[in-house]
Design an enzyme around this catalytic site. Structure first.
Site, short mmCIF file in Angstrom:
data_model
loop_
_atom_site.label_atom_id
_atom_site.label_comp_id
_atom_site.label_asym_id
_atom_site.label_seq_id
_atom_site.Cartn_x
_atom_site.Cartn_y
_atom_site.Cartn_z
N SER A 9 0.86 -1.19 0.00
CA SER A 9 0.00 0.00 0.00
C SER A 9 0.89 1.23 0.00
O SER A 9 2.11 1.13 0.00
CB SER A 9 -0.87 0.02 1.25
OG SER A 9 -0.06 0.28 2.37
N ASN A 12 -0.22 4.86 5.66
CA ASN A 12 -1.45 5.04 6.44
C ASN A 12 -2.65 4.26 5.91
O ASN A 12 -3.78 4.70 5.98
CB ASN A 12 -1.83 6.54 6.52
CG ASN A 12 -0.71 7.37 7.10
OD1 ASN A 12 0.06 6.87 7.92
ND2 ASN A 12 -0.61 8.61 6.69
N SER A 16 0.05 -2.18 9.54
CA SER A 16 0.44 -2.76 10.82
C SER A 16 -0.78 -3.33 11.55
O SER A 16 -0.69 -4.38 12.20
CB SER A 16 1.14 -1.72 11.69
OG SER A 16 2.30 -1.25 11.03
N GLU A 88 7.26 -3.48 7.43
CA GLU A 88 8.28 -2.65 6.78
C GLU A 88 9.12 -3.46 5.79
O GLU A 88 10.33 -3.26 5.65
CB GLU A 88 9.20 -1.99 7.83
CG GLU A 88 8.49 -1.24 8.94
CD GLU A 88 7.82 0.06 8.48
OE1 GLU A 88 7.87 0.36 7.27
OE2 GLU A 88 7.23 0.75 9.32
N HIS A 185 -2.61 13.45 -8.43
CA HIS A 185 -2.13 14.49 -7.52
C HIS A 185 -0.66 14.31 -7.17
O HIS A 185 0.06 15.29 -6.94
CB HIS A 185 -3.04 14.56 -6.29
CG HIS A 185 -4.35 15.22 -6.59
ND1 HIS A 185 -5.56 14.61 -6.37
CD2 HIS A 185 -4.62 16.42 -7.17
CE1 HIS A 185 -6.54 15.42 -6.79
NE2 HIS A 185 -5.99 16.51 -7.27
ZN LIG Z 1 -6.10 12.78 -5.63
#
Ligand SMILES: [Zn+2]
Length: 195
Positions: A9, A12, A16, A88, A185
């Protein structure tokens, strides 16, 4: 049949939390798990995987010199291990990802690796590249950009509050923040500003 899983991913997305839940599910059935995390990550106390939801578990630490296959083979000579979980895992070396395939193929133990797919410039990490190539199962853990689209990218926010467009892949002890973004973005903030 044991398998090597790569749960990937951006930041956030609850990696975990997912890892800790999976480990708990094994233990609830009376099985043993071994959890690893990277020594490089000094956000939390050594030898712990912590979730933003407040749960945590003890973990063994790996750095680039750790032979994870040898450590697991040693452990199962005196104890049981039903699953190996690695947080990790983007920081693993290629050689260590090969060791994970040996844990699955030779020792017959499933391995669940959790990691970030790309760094703050959109490039793969060594561990993520090898896991994307060699894992039996790829599972994307999704999070969303501020615009509501899936956020597959991550930016590093510098001290001035801008998205970094250069720097080291791994910053140890830095105060930088990371933000998950969609590709559109991410491109506007990083790639379009690079010369
Ligand atoms: Zn976006």
């Amino acid at each position: 049949m044991s398998k090597l899983y790569f749960y990937y991913s951006s930041m956030n997305a609850g990696k975990s939390t997912h890892l800790l839940q999976s480990s708990y599910n094994y233990k609830e059935r009376g099985m043993n798990t071994i959890v690893y995390t990277a020594k490089i990550d000094d956000r939390f106390s050594e030898g712990k995987v912590s979730s933003r939801l407040g749960i945590h578990a003890d973990a063994k630490l790996f750095d680039e010199n750790t032979n994870i296959f040898d450590e697991i083979a040693d452990i199962i000579s005196t104890d049981t291990c039903d699953c190996v979980l690695i947080d990790e895992s983007q920081f693993l070396t290629k050689v260590q990802v090969k060791q994970l395939t040996d844990i699955v193929d030779t020792l017959g133990i499933p391995v669940l690796a959790y990691g970030i797919r790309t760094d703050f410039l959109g490039e793969t990490f060594s561990g993520s590249a090898a896991l994307l190539a060699w894992a039996d199962k790829l599972v994307e853990l999704k999070t969303i950009c501020h615009c509501g689209k899936k956020a597959g990218f991550v930016t590093r926010i510098d001290e001035q509050g801008n998205a970094a467009i250069d720097g080291e892949q791994i910053e140890i002890g830095g105060n930088e923040r990371y933000e998950a973004l969609c590709r559109k973005h991410f491109k506007e903030l990083v790639w379009d500003r690079q010369t």
